[in-house]
Every structure is written in C-alpha cells, then in structure tokens.
Design a protein around this motif. Structure first.
Motif, PDB file in Angstrom:
ATOM      1  N   LYS A  65      10.446  -6.766 -14.730  1.00  0.00           N
ATOM      2  CA  LYS A  65      11.185  -6.966 -13.933  1.00  0.00           C
ATOM      3  C   LYS A  65       9.265  -6.607 -12.917  1.00  0.00           C
ATOM      4  CE  LYS A  65      13.236  -2.200 -12.829  1.00  0.00           C
ATOM      5  NZ  LYS A  65      13.053  -2.225 -14.388  1.00  0.00           N
ATOM      6  N   ILE A  66       9.499  -6.735 -11.600  1.00  0.00           N
ATOM      7  CA  ILE A  66       8.254  -6.607 -11.034  1.00  0.00           C
ATOM      8  C   ILE A  66       8.840  -5.758  -9.335  1.00  0.00           C
ATOM      9  CG2 ILE A  66       6.747  -7.693  -9.699  1.00  0.00           C
ATOM     10  CD1 ILE A  66       6.380 -10.298 -10.983  1.00  0.00           C
ATOM     11  N   THR A  67       8.330  -4.939  -9.081  1.00  0.00           N
ATOM     12  CA  THR A  67       9.086  -4.619  -7.829  1.00  0.00           C
ATOM     13  C   THR A  67       8.043  -4.680  -6.668  1.00  0.00           C
ATOM     14  OG1 THR A  67      10.562  -2.244  -9.155  1.00  0.00           O
ATOM     15  CG2 THR A  67      10.174  -2.627  -7.103  1.00  0.00           C
ATOM     16  N   THR A  68       8.371  -4.702  -5.796  1.00  0.00           N
ATOM     17  CA  THR A  68       7.083  -4.470  -4.189  1.00  0.00           C
ATOM     18  C   THR A  68       7.633  -3.128  -3.300  1.00  0.00           C
ATOM     19  OG1 THR A  68       7.319  -6.370  -3.068  1.00  0.00           O
ATOM     20  CG2 THR A  68       6.028  -6.446  -4.729  1.00  0.00           C
ATOM     21  N   HIS A  69       6.947  -1.713  -3.309  1.00  0.00           N
ATOM     22  CA  HIS A  69       6.975  -1.308  -1.859  1.00  0.00           C
ATOM     23  C   HIS A  69       6.105  -1.106  -1.396  1.00  0.00           C
ATOM     24  CE1 HIS A  69       9.564   1.430  -6.010  1.00  0.00           C
ATOM     25  NE2 HIS A  69       8.509   0.296  -5.834  1.00  0.00           N
ATOM     26  N   PRO A  70       6.610  -1.930   0.048  1.00  0.00           N
ATOM     27  CA  PRO A  70       5.789  -1.790   1.130  1.00  0.00           C
ATOM     28  C   PRO A  70       5.367   0.044   1.470  1.00  0.00           C
ATOM     29  CG  PRO A  70       8.150  -3.231   1.345  1.00  0.00           C
ATOM     30  CD  PRO A  70       7.465  -2.186   0.514  1.00  0.00           C
ATOM     31  N   LEU A  71       4.192  -0.387   1.708  1.00  0.00           N
ATOM     32  CA  LEU A  71       3.406   1.237   2.574  1.00  0.00           C
ATOM     33  C   LEU A  71       2.711   0.921   3.647  1.00  0.00           C
ATOM     34  CD1 LEU A  71       1.179   1.901  -0.658  1.00  0.00           C
ATOM     35  CD2 LEU A  71       3.421   2.551  -0.275  1.00  0.00           C
ATOM     36  N   GLU A  72       2.790   2.525   4.857  1.00  0.00           N
ATOM     37  CA  GLU A  72       1.950   2.208   5.982  1.00  0.00           C
ATOM     38  C   GLU A  72       1.213   3.083   5.549  1.00  0.00           C
ATOM     39  OE1 GLU A  72       2.909   2.407  10.494  1.00  0.00           O
ATOM     40  OE2 GLU A  72       4.701   1.681   9.575  1.00  0.00           O
ATOM     41  N   LEU A  73       0.046   2.763   5.835  1.00  0.00           N
ATOM     42  CA  LEU A  73      -1.341   3.998   5.638  1.00  0.00           C
ATOM     43  C   LEU A  73      -1.872   4.213   7.351  1.00  0.00           C
ATOM     44  CD1 LEU A  73      -2.606   5.770   4.160  1.00  0.00           C
ATOM     45  CD2 LEU A  73      -4.123   4.134   3.653  1.00  0.00           C
ATOM     46  N   ASN A  74      -1.498   5.150   8.128  1.00  0.00           N
ATOM     47  CA  ASN A  74      -2.129   5.495   8.797  1.00  0.00           C
ATOM     48  C   ASN A  74      -3.608   6.402   9.095  1.00  0.00           C
ATOM     49  OD1 ASN A  74      -0.749   8.269   9.818  1.00  0.00           O
ATOM     50  ND2 ASN A  74       1.069   7.490  10.065  1.00  0.00           N
ATOM     51  N   SER A  75      -3.716   7.004  10.667  1.00  0.00           N
ATOM     52  CA  SER A  75      -4.475   8.450  10.443  1.00  0.00           C
ATOM     53  C   SER A  75      -4.720   9.149   8.852  1.00  0.00           C
ATOM     54  CB  SER A  75      -4.786   8.278  11.571  1.00  0.00           C
ATOM     55  OG  SER A  75      -3.978   8.606  12.121  1.00  0.00           O
ATOM     56  N   LYS A  76      -3.130   9.448   8.907  1.00  0.00           N
ATOM     57  CA  LYS A  76      -3.191  11.072   8.280  1.00  0.00           C
ATOM     58  C   LYS A  76      -1.869  10.921   7.407  1.00  0.00           C
ATOM     59  CE  LYS A  76      -4.518  13.521  12.196  1.00  0.00           C
ATOM     60  NZ  LYS A  76      -4.350  14.742  13.096  1.00  0.00           N
ATOM     61  N   LYS A  77      -1.234  10.077   7.211  1.00  0.00           N
ATOM     62  CA  LYS A  77      -0.380  10.053   5.567  1.00  0.00           C
ATOM     63  C   LYS A  77       0.300   8.813   5.305  1.00  0.00           C
ATOM     64  CE  LYS A  77       3.598  10.736   9.258  1.00  0.00           C
ATOM     65  NZ  LYS A  77       4.350  10.951   9.392  1.00  0.00           N
ATOM     66  N   VAL A  78       0.822   8.830   4.502  1.00  0.00           N
ATOM     67  CA  VAL A  78       1.001   7.504   4.008  1.00  0.00           C
ATOM     68  C   VAL A  78       3.104   7.301   4.544  1.00  0.00           C
ATOM     69  CG1 VAL A  78       1.361   5.860   1.698  1.00  0.00           C
ATOM     70  CG2 VAL A  78      -0.392   7.036   2.064  1.00  0.00           C
ATOM     71  N   GLU A  79       3.460   6.210   4.434  1.00  0.00           N
ATOM     72  CA  GLU A  79       4.376   6.393   4.921  1.00  0.00           C
ATOM     73  C   GLU A  79       5.015   5.489   3.813  1.00  0.00           C
ATOM     74  OE1 GLU A  79       6.082   6.244   9.112  1.00  0.00           O
ATOM     75  OE2 GLU A  79       4.627   8.128   9.455  1.00  0.00           O
ATOM     76  N   VAL A  80       6.243   5.337   3.606  1.00  0.00           N
ATOM     77  CA  VAL A  80       6.983   4.526   2.288  1.00  0.00           C
ATOM     78  C   VAL A  80       8.184   3.880   2.851  1.00  0.00           C
ATOM     79  CG1 VAL A  80       8.212   4.190   0.157  1.00  0.00           C
ATOM     80  CG2 VAL A  80       6.324   5.523   0.134  1.00  0.00           C
ATOM     81  N   ASN A  81       8.416   2.686   3.099  1.00  0.00           N
ATOM     82  CA  ASN A  81       9.218   2.245   3.519  1.00  0.00           C
ATOM     83  C   ASN A  81      10.289   1.235   2.390  1.00  0.00           C
ATOM     84  OD1 ASN A  81      11.312   0.238   5.360  1.00  0.00           O
ATOM     85  ND2 ASN A  81      10.097  -1.064   6.755  1.00  0.00           N
ATOM     86  N   TYR A  82      11.781   1.706   2.699  1.00  0.00           N
ATOM     87  CA  TYR A  82      12.326   2.053   1.475  1.00  0.00           C
ATOM     88  C   TYR A  82      12.897   0.590   1.326  1.00  0.00           C
ATOM     89  CZ  TYR A  82      10.359   6.673  -0.835  1.00  0.00           C
ATOM     90  OH  TYR A  82       9.717   7.256  -1.151  1.00  0.00           O
TER      91      TYR A  82
END
Length: 166
Positions: A100-117
C-alpha cells in the motif's frame, strides 16, 4: 457446475496467495507520527513485518521531494525528522510498502508541524510475484470497492479469465 468449481478453486487460490504473499512482502503494521512540541520536526515510528522495501518521502504540493529514505527489510524504524529548512506551507508525508501507499498531510507553520489525520489516504496495490521454482504466479489483490472485477492472466499460448463479484 464445472464453472462454479473452477471459480471456487480460483477464489480459494487467491485467498491463500494473499496470506502467503503477505508474509513475504514488507507490510507496515504500525505507523506513528509524533510532532515535537513547538518545533518544526516530528518523530516517525514504523513497525513492519515481512521482507521488502519501505519508502518514505516528504513532498510539497508540486511533487518536489524534500526527504527520501528507503528501508530494506526493516522491522522497526524510528527517526526524528527536522523540517526547519522548509518554508511554511502544506506538505505530504508519503509512506509506501509492498502492499500500500499511505499519504499523511502535514501543515508546517513558523513554529510547529501539524498532522491532518482526517485527510490521510491509503491506496492498496496489487502484489504480484513470479515463483520461478514452482512456475506459479502469486497474486495479492485487495479490492476496496464492491462490484465486478475481471482478472485476466495471459501467456503466449493461452489465457485464463477470472471474474469476481462483490
């Protein structure tokens, strides 16, 4: 009646091959993404079974790759991935094993990484392996949608046509 027996034998064969191939193919059993508090990095933990390749990539929305790692026959993997050099924006963590191939969207802002599950996607792929010793073609085909599927296996002399219903 003869066609029904052939169909049942084909289905049993495909199911058996699924379990047999799953043991030899690299398959991720656990994947955890843990953002590091107030830093532009995260810890990636992967547990897998089987022998094969696992590919890890971080891409932007245009497909540019910023991180690439290939794991060969690894059962446990842990790495802190630093994204300090990347600009703010949306990125994709793509993890691919043999099944399988799994994609996890990441949002990178000035101070941290957020994962959109909620936007995580998984694409299951067929696994086909030629067993030269036994002259057998092993096929692992996980169908995610119901419906009618056709599987055609061809060689220079003849072909086999299998039809599977939901």
């Amino acid at each position: 009646m003869k066609n029904l027996k052939i169909m049942l034998m084909a289905i049993v064969t495909i199911v058996c091959l699924f379990f047999n191939n799953s043991l030899s193919a690299a398959s991720i059993t656990s994947l955890e993404i843990t953002p590091v508090h107030q830093e532009k990095m995260f810890i990636l933990n992967i547990k897998a079974k089987g022998m094969g390749t696992i590919n890890i990539e971080i891409l932007d929305n245009k497909g540019n790759k910023f991180f690439v790692e290939e794991l060969e026959s690894v059962l446990v993997f842990e790495k802190k991935i630093n994204l300090e050099n990347l600009k703010r924006g949306d990125y994709i963590l793509k993890v691919e094993d043999d099944l399988k191939i799994t994609t996890h969207p990441l949002e990178l802002n000035s101070k941290k990484v957020e994962v959109n599950y909620q936007l995580m996607k998984t694409l299951r792929k067929p696994y086909v392996k030629l067993n030269d010793q036994e002259k057998v073609l092993d096929i692992n085909w996980v169908m995610e949608k119901t419906g009618t599927y056709n599987l055609i296996i061809r060689n220079p002399v003849s072909y086999t046509h299998l039809r599977a219903h939901e």
